[in-house]
Design an enzyme around this catalytic site. Structure first.
Site, PDB file in Angstrom:
ATOM      1  N   ASP A   9     -10.007  11.611 -35.012  1.00  0.00           N
ATOM      2  CA  ASP A   9     -11.211  11.292 -34.252  1.00  0.00           C
ATOM      3  C   ASP A   9     -12.094  12.532 -34.236  1.00  0.00           C
ATOM      4  O   ASP A   9     -11.610  13.654 -34.453  1.00  0.00           O
ATOM      5  CB  ASP A   9     -10.838  10.878 -32.829  1.00  0.00           C
ATOM      6  CG  ASP A   9     -12.034  10.409 -32.016  1.00  0.00           C
ATOM      7  OD1 ASP A   9     -13.007   9.907 -32.607  1.00  0.00           O
ATOM      8  OD2 ASP A   9     -11.992  10.556 -30.785  1.00  0.00           O
ATOM      9  N   THR A  43     -14.241   7.169 -36.082  1.00  0.00           N
ATOM     10  CA  THR A  43     -15.047   7.434 -34.896  1.00  0.00           C
ATOM     11  C   THR A  43     -15.841   6.209 -34.465  1.00  0.00           C
ATOM     12  O   THR A  43     -16.137   5.332 -35.275  1.00  0.00           O
ATOM     13  CB  THR A  43     -16.017   8.623 -35.168  1.00  0.00           C
ATOM     14  OG1 THR A  43     -16.762   8.917 -33.993  1.00  0.00           O
ATOM     15  CG2 THR A  43     -16.963   8.329 -36.317  1.00  0.00           C
TER      16      THR A  43
END
Length: 165
Positions: A9, A43
């Site tokens: 992430d 993301t």
């Protein structure tokens, strides 16, 4: 042959407090690449944002953006996978958002045309709660009821907490 892949992430993982990937992290990721481990950046951010924030990475990687709606190789901007919201569903969502006094910010697959957001009001509309920046020119103003393209990737809502909840 085993396929090795690690997904990271951005926010709270790769990015530091200044929203940059620091040298130590880049070196760590480069070490993984040397061990033949593929790097994926996953993301909720837009592809454009993710590409901009990861441009310092000196190796091949893949970005999965917009909460999984688009997967691209940022070196070539090559699309590996694209999952759009069906037009009928998009129109239902827009209708419901208007009924609940919410203000959608729509992410679309127009990166190659220089924008990836469509909105119905000016970027500084107070109900957008500062979500959009004047310096961010990656939006177009569009009447959602007339938007008929099948390229909606994700929708963000602004407004008061109770209707959002």
């Amino acid at each position: 042959m085993k396929f090795k892949l690690i997904a990271f992430d951005l926010d709270g993982t790769l990015l530091n407090n200044e929203k940059l990937i620091d040298r130590e992290t880049i070196d760590y990721l480069a070490g993984l690449k040397k061990r033949n481990i593929d790097i994926v950046i996953a993301t909720g951010r837009s592809y454009y944002d993710a590409k901009r924030l990861t441009q310092s990475l000196p190796f091949e990687y893949v970005i999965i953006a917009n909460n999984g709606a688009v997967t691209r190789n940022p070196t070539k901007d090559h699309t590996l996978d694209l999952r759009t919201i069906r037009y009928d569903d998009f129109q239902k969502i827009i209708r419901l958002s208007k009924e609940n006094d919410l203000h959608p910010i729509i992410y679309v697959d127009k990166n190659s045309q220089g924008y990836d957001i469509i909105i119905e009001r000016a970027y500084d509309f107070s109900e957008y709660n500062g979500y959009l920046s004047k310096s961010l020119k990656r939006y177009r103003i569009t009447d959602f009821s007339e938007y008929s393209e099948n390229d909606v990737l994700s929708i963000c809502f602004t407004g008061h907490f109770e209707p959002l909840e």
